[in-house]
Design a protein around this motif. Structure first.
Motif, mmCIF file in Angstrom:
data_model
loop_
_atom_site.group_PDB
_atom_site.id
_atom_site.type_symbol
_atom_site.label_atom_id
_atom_site.label_comp_id
_atom_site.label_asym_id
_atom_site.label_seq_id
_atom_site.Cartn_x
_atom_site.Cartn_y
_atom_site.Cartn_z
ATOM 1 N N MET A 1 0.858 -1.182 0.000
ATOM 2 C CA MET A 1 0.000 0.000 0.000
ATOM 3 C C MET A 1 0.893 1.231 0.000
ATOM 4 N N SER A 2 0.581 2.183 -0.839
ATOM 5 C CA SER A 2 1.396 3.385 -0.951
ATOM 6 C C SER A 2 1.218 4.278 0.284
ATOM 7 N N TYR A 3 2.159 5.178 0.432
ATOM 8 C CA TYR A 3 2.098 6.133 1.539
ATOM 9 C C TYR A 3 0.809 6.945 1.465
ATOM 10 N N ARG A 4 0.448 7.414 0.274
ATOM 11 C CA ARG A 4 -0.769 8.224 0.112
ATOM 12 C C ARG A 4 -2.021 7.436 0.478
ATOM 13 N N ALA A 5 -2.051 6.170 0.105
ATOM 14 C CA ALA A 5 -3.213 5.330 0.437
ATOM 15 C C ALA A 5 -3.297 5.130 1.945
ATOM 16 N N ARG A 6 -2.151 4.870 2.582
ATOM 17 C CA ARG A 6 -2.146 4.712 4.047
ATOM 18 C C ARG A 6 -2.557 6.007 4.730
ATOM 19 N N LEU A 7 -2.058 7.124 4.221
ATOM 20 C CA LEU A 7 -2.409 8.425 4.789
ATOM 21 C C LEU A 7 -3.904 8.690 4.644
ATOM 22 N N GLY A 8 -4.451 8.379 3.471
ATOM 23 C CA GLY A 8 -5.886 8.565 3.246
ATOM 24 C C GLY A 8 -6.723 7.709 4.175
ATOM 25 N N ARG B 1 -10.101 7.214 9.064
ATOM 26 C CA ARG B 1 -10.317 6.605 10.380
ATOM 27 C C ARG B 1 -10.397 7.692 11.457
ATOM 28 N N ALA B 2 -9.513 8.684 11.379
ATOM 29 C CA ALA B 2 -9.515 9.772 12.355
ATOM 30 C C ALA B 2 -10.806 10.581 12.267
ATOM 31 N N GLN B 3 -11.295 10.807 11.055
ATOM 32 C CA GLN B 3 -12.549 11.553 10.893
ATOM 33 C C GLN B 3 -13.729 10.773 11.455
ATOM 34 N N ALA B 4 -13.752 9.458 11.262
ATOM 35 C CA ALA B 4 -14.827 8.621 11.818
ATOM 36 C C ALA B 4 -14.758 8.631 13.339
ATOM 37 N N VAL C 1 -16.736 10.853 18.705
ATOM 38 C CA VAL C 1 -16.472 11.696 19.880
ATOM 39 C C VAL C 1 -17.438 12.879 19.895
ATOM 40 N N SER C 2 -17.627 13.514 18.754
ATOM 41 C CA SER C 2 -18.531 14.661 18.677
ATOM 42 C C SER C 2 -19.957 14.277 19.067
ATOM 43 N N GLN C 3 -20.429 13.142 18.569
ATOM 44 C CA GLN C 3 -21.777 12.676 18.921
ATOM 45 C C GLN C 3 -21.884 12.423 20.418
ATOM 46 N N SER C 4 -20.857 11.858 21.004
ATOM 47 C CA SER C 4 -20.870 11.585 22.449
ATOM 48 C C SER C 4 -20.916 12.885 23.241
ATOM 49 N N THR D 1 -10.735 21.778 9.038
ATOM 50 C CA THR D 1 -9.617 20.847 9.111
ATOM 51 C C THR D 1 -8.725 21.062 7.904
ATOM 52 N N PRO D 2 -7.421 20.979 8.107
ATOM 53 C CA PRO D 2 -6.517 21.193 6.985
ATOM 54 C C PRO D 2 -6.677 20.114 5.939
#
Length: 90
Positions: free
Chosen positions: A1-8, A13-16, A21-24, A83-84
């Motif tokens: 898996m490429s770096y870009r794919a892992r980063l994406g 995952r972080a957004q989910a 957290v926001s819902q809680s 978010t950036p």
């Protein structure tokens, strides 16, 4: 898996996780008791207090404390922060 794919995948995952957290936060602070606690956190964080202090260290401390209170408020109110974007060359 490429770096870009892992980063994406990592960003997705972080957004989910952030949405969970926001819902809680909204659920907890949406109750009458939660509103009382949120008001107390805002008071203790000095959200409505003047920030200026002639002592630069205390002013910096006050700003940091206020930022924590504002972040809790944003999460509790459901307000989204910008978010950036991650730019890719694809």
């Amino acid at each position: 898996m490429s770096y870009r794919a892992r980063l994406g995948a990592s960003i997705a995952r972080a957004q989910a996780d952030q949405e969970t957290v926001s819902q809680s936060f909204r659920r907890v602070f949406g109750s009458p008791e939660g509103q009382i606690v949120l008001d107390e956190i805002m008071r203790r964080c000095g959200v409505d207090a003047p920030l200026f202090n002639p002592n630069a260290d205390l002013r910096t401390y006050n700003l940091g404390r206020r930022d924590v209170g504002l972040e809790i408020w944003r999460l509790a109110s459901g307000e989204r922060m910008a978010t950036p974007e991650v730019k890719t060359n694809e």
